[in-house]
Design a protein around this motif. Structure first.
Motif, PDB file in Angstrom:
ATOM      1  N   ASN A 212      31.031  42.021  -1.694  1.00 17.38           N
ATOM      2  CA  ASN A 212      31.131  41.414  -0.376  1.00 17.38           C
ATOM      3  C   ASN A 212      32.578  41.533   0.094  1.00 17.38           C
ATOM      4  O   ASN A 212      33.407  42.143  -0.593  1.00 17.38           O
ATOM      5  N   PHE A 213      32.898  40.930   1.236  1.00 18.77           N
ATOM      6  CA  PHE A 213      34.221  41.105   1.840  1.00 18.77           C
ATOM      7  C   PHE A 213      34.759  39.781   2.353  1.00 18.77           C
ATOM      8  O   PHE A 213      33.998  38.939   2.847  1.00 18.77           O
ATOM      9  N   ASP A 271      35.610  31.946   4.725  1.00 21.09           N
ATOM     10  CA  ASP A 271      36.963  31.388   4.739  1.00 21.09           C
ATOM     11  C   ASP A 271      37.000  30.029   4.050  1.00 21.09           C
ATOM     12  O   ASP A 271      36.305  29.091   4.450  1.00 21.09           O
ATOM     13  N   GLY A 272      37.809  29.943   2.991  1.00 19.15           N
ATOM     14  CA  GLY A 272      37.993  28.681   2.292  1.00 19.15           C
ATOM     15  C   GLY A 272      36.886  28.313   1.330  1.00 19.15           C
ATOM     16  O   GLY A 272      36.998  27.316   0.622  1.00 19.15           O
ATOM     17  N   GLU A 273      35.799  29.106   1.296  1.00 14.52           N
ATOM     18  CA  GLU A 273      34.679  28.746   0.438  1.00 14.52           C
ATOM     19  C   GLU A 273      33.908  29.991   0.005  1.00 14.52           C
ATOM     20  O   GLU A 273      33.393  30.728   0.834  1.00 14.52           O
ATOM     21  N   TRP A 274      33.856  30.220  -1.290  1.00 16.59           N
ATOM     22  CA  TRP A 274      33.045  31.299  -1.853  1.00 16.59           C
ATOM     23  C   TRP A 274      31.880  30.662  -2.613  1.00 16.59           C
ATOM     24  O   TRP A 274      32.045  29.629  -3.279  1.00 16.59           O
ATOM     25  N   THR A 275      30.717  31.296  -2.533  1.00 14.85           N
ATOM     26  CA  THR A 275      29.510  30.760  -3.161  1.00 14.85           C
ATOM     27  C   THR A 275      28.832  31.832  -3.999  1.00 14.85           C
ATOM     28  O   THR A 275      28.698  32.976  -3.565  1.00 14.85           O
ATOM     29  N   VAL A 276      28.396  31.460  -5.189  1.00 13.27           N
ATOM     30  CA  VAL A 276      27.554  32.317  -6.021  1.00 13.27           C
ATOM     31  C   VAL A 276      26.257  31.568  -6.306  1.00 13.27           C
ATOM     32  O   VAL A 276      26.283  30.410  -6.720  1.00 13.27           O
ATOM     33  N   ILE A 277      25.133  32.219  -6.037  1.00 13.12           N
ATOM     34  CA  ILE A 277      23.820  31.681  -6.381  1.00 13.12           C
ATOM     35  C   ILE A 277      23.192  32.651  -7.370  1.00 13.12           C
ATOM     36  O   ILE A 277      23.039  33.844  -7.075  1.00 13.12           O
ATOM     37  N   ALA A 278      22.835  32.141  -8.547  1.00 10.49           N
ATOM     38  CA  ALA A 278      22.370  33.011  -9.622  1.00 10.49           C
ATOM     39  C   ALA A 278      21.593  32.204 -10.657  1.00 10.49           C
ATOM     40  O   ALA A 278      21.770  30.978 -10.757  1.00 10.49           O
ATOM     41  N   LYS A 297      30.602  27.115  -6.559  1.00  7.63           N
ATOM     42  CA  LYS A 297      31.539  27.190  -5.444  1.00  7.63           C
ATOM     43  C   LYS A 297      32.970  27.400  -5.940  1.00  7.63           C
ATOM     44  O   LYS A 297      33.365  26.883  -6.991  1.00  7.63           O
ATOM     45  N   SER A 298      33.732  28.154  -5.144  1.00  6.84           N
ATOM     46  CA  SER A 298      35.172  28.291  -5.368  1.00  6.84           C
ATOM     47  C   SER A 298      35.886  28.044  -4.040  1.00  6.84           C
ATOM     48  O   SER A 298      35.467  28.558  -2.998  1.00  6.84           O
ATOM     49  N   TYR A 299      36.969  27.263  -4.103  1.00  8.19           N
ATOM     50  CA  TYR A 299      37.737  26.957  -2.901  1.00  8.19           C
ATOM     51  C   TYR A 299      39.145  27.535  -2.976  1.00  8.19           C
ATOM     52  O   TYR A 299      40.005  27.195  -2.168  1.00  8.19           O
ATOM     53  N   ASP A 300      39.361  28.414  -3.974  1.00  7.98           N
ATOM     54  CA  ASP A 300      40.691  29.029  -4.139  1.00  7.98           C
ATOM     55  C   ASP A 300      40.562  30.534  -4.369  1.00  7.98           C
ATOM     56  O   ASP A 300      41.199  31.108  -5.231  1.00  7.98           O
ATOM     57  N   LYS A 301      39.692  31.170  -3.568  1.00  8.18           N
ATOM     58  CA  LYS A 301      39.499  32.622  -3.587  1.00  8.18           C
ATOM     59  C   LYS A 301      39.084  33.141  -4.957  1.00  8.18           C
ATOM     60  O   LYS A 301      39.551  34.178  -5.429  1.00  8.18           O
ATOM     61  N   GLY A 302      38.210  32.392  -5.605  1.00  3.26           N
ATOM     62  CA  GLY A 302      37.613  32.847  -6.849  1.00  3.26           C
ATOM     63  C   GLY A 302      38.366  32.516  -8.108  1.00  3.26           C
ATOM     64  O   GLY A 302      37.917  32.866  -9.208  1.00  3.26           O
ATOM     65  N   ALA A 303      39.503  31.837  -8.005  1.00  9.12           N
ATOM     66  CA  ALA A 303      40.315  31.549  -9.193  1.00  9.12           C
ATOM     67  C   ALA A 303      39.629  30.539 -10.107  1.00  9.12           C
ATOM     68  O   ALA A 303      39.647  30.685 -11.336  1.00  9.12           O
ATOM     69  N   THR A 304      39.009  29.500  -9.529  1.00 12.63           N
ATOM     70  CA  THR A 304      38.271  28.504 -10.318  1.00 12.63           C
ATOM     71  C   THR A 304      36.930  28.245  -9.653  1.00 12.63           C
ATOM     72  O   THR A 304      36.790  28.340  -8.421  1.00 12.63           O
TER      73      THR A 304
END
Length: 388
Positions: A212-213, A271-278, A297-304
């Motif tokens: 994704n982007f 923006d500000g929120e990445w989500t993985v559903i799996a 969920k990640s709120y720091d561009k995937g770091a945690t």
């Protein structure tokens, strides 16, 4: 099969059979769907090597699934179609010319297609065959096509490893790395500049799940690594990770673990929120494909990452292959299916909204249009079916 969800009414339309494979039960034959600028639906039906051709079908009416007509048949496996209103179609797919090699072709109208071109064909010393699997992405804002792929040592897909990355902003005329370095195709060398993750040196397998982007058009790749192709605890952990291009370099961060290489999910990058559903939760058929579906969920561009919701629980069969619809709407955010990986069973289809509320698509349609069933309010028939 083609189905329709009406966002205005919240109703599901009874699915239509587009092409009947009859006795074929091979997952290689699963189709892909695109919608053109005029609303016509395009179904790309995967074939299987030279044994069965792939097919392209187009709907007879815009935004209508009731009838389709045949456009083309050719050797095409794992079709991954991209559509741009000005450029037309860009199609990545596989042909079994070196066991599994990656190709692409373009079409302005979906009917006439260009000569196919080879994207990857890595053969190292000692190999006699090549092989690759790919996941394709497209950013309509920048017009960038991205292809992420692994390699199969000597053509053996059980040895899939490494991640290679290529992008094109001119509809496949030129291919580059994320940093802008031009790469000639097909990619033929193990240490190509396209290589972004060397898993082979660690003895790891790689299973790419999604790409994704972010808002700047920078790629984010979701993938799983393990230490072998066989199921069971011996070859774990099955590590879920994300690779992010920062504009200067690739960053890699871990998310969680699951129990099978084919536990497949998707990533939403906002923006500000990445989500993985799996299906990262342990399912009833432990160590088999799928499990219970969870939202991370990640709120720091995937770091945690933090698990914020268990979308399914106490299921009778494993849930799997969670997919992200293109331009996902809040009320149809992700969809997946269930089934017993150990034997032939019924399979229900599910989807969830942005908040993680899960709905079941009816197994039988009594009317042309019907409401989906909220999982939390499932009726007696489904409750009995789903009970362990």
């Amino acid at each position: 099969m083609a189905g329709c969800f009406d966002h205005k009414t919240g109703l599901l339309q009874k699915p239509t059979v587009v092409f009947d494979k009859e006795s074929v039960n091979d997952p290689h034959d699963n189709p892909s769907l695109q919608i053109d600028k005029d609303g016509y639906l395009w179904v790309f039906v995967s074939g299987r090597s030279k044994k069965r051709p792939g097919h392209i079908y187009k709907s007879d009416k815009p935004f209508d699934i009731t009838s389709f007509h045949h456009i083309k048949s050719w050797e095409m496996t794992y079709p991954q179609p991209i559509y741009d209103p000005k450029r037309g179609f860009f199609l990545n797919f596989t042909q079994y010319t070196g066991v599994r090699r990656l190709y692409w072709s373009t079409s302005k109208d979906g009917t006439e297609w260009s000569e196919i071109k080879n994207l990857a064909n890595i053969i190292t010393p000692g190999d006699t065959k090549s092989g690759h699997y790919e996941i394709t992405g497209y950013d309509p804002v920048t017009g960038k096509i991205v292809v992420t792929f692994n390699r199969h040592k000597n053509g053996d897909c059980d040895t899939r490893t490494n991640i290679y990355y290529l992008e094109s902003s001119d509809w496949g005329k030129t291919w580059k790395t994320a940093s802008g370095k031009k790469v000639e195709t097909p990619v033929t060398t193990l240490d190509s500049p396209a290589l972004i993750l060397d898993a082979q040196s660690k003895g790891q397998n790689v299973y790419i799940k999604d790409v994704n982007f972010d808002s700047k058009g920078r790629a984010v790749v979701l993938f799983v690594t393990s230490y072998g192709h066989k199921p069971g605890p011996k070859y774990g952990p099955r590590q879920w990770s994300v690779a992010r291009w920062t504009g200067k370099e690739w960053e890699f961060h871990d998310i969680t673990t699951s129990t099978h290489n084919y536990d497949s999910g998707s990533i939403w990058v906002e923006d500000g929120e990445w989500t993985v559903i799996a299906p990262t939760g342990k399912g009833p058929q432990l160590w088999q494909t799928g499990g219970e579906v969870e939202m991370w969920k990640s709120y720091d561009k995937g770091a945690t990452w933090t698990k914020i919701k268990e979308l399914t629980e106490d299921s009778r069969y494993n849930m799997g292959y969670c997919r992200r619809p293109l331009h996902a709407a809040d009320d149809f955010y992700c969809f997946w299916s269930d089934g017993n990986p150990e034997r032939l069973t019924q399979s229900h289809l599910y989807f969830c909204d942005r908040e993680g509320n899960v709905f079941i698509m009816p197994y039988n349609f009594s009317d042309e249009w019907t409401h989906p069933i909220p999982l939390a309010e499932a009726g007696k028939e489904f409750a009995v079916y789903n009970k362990k």
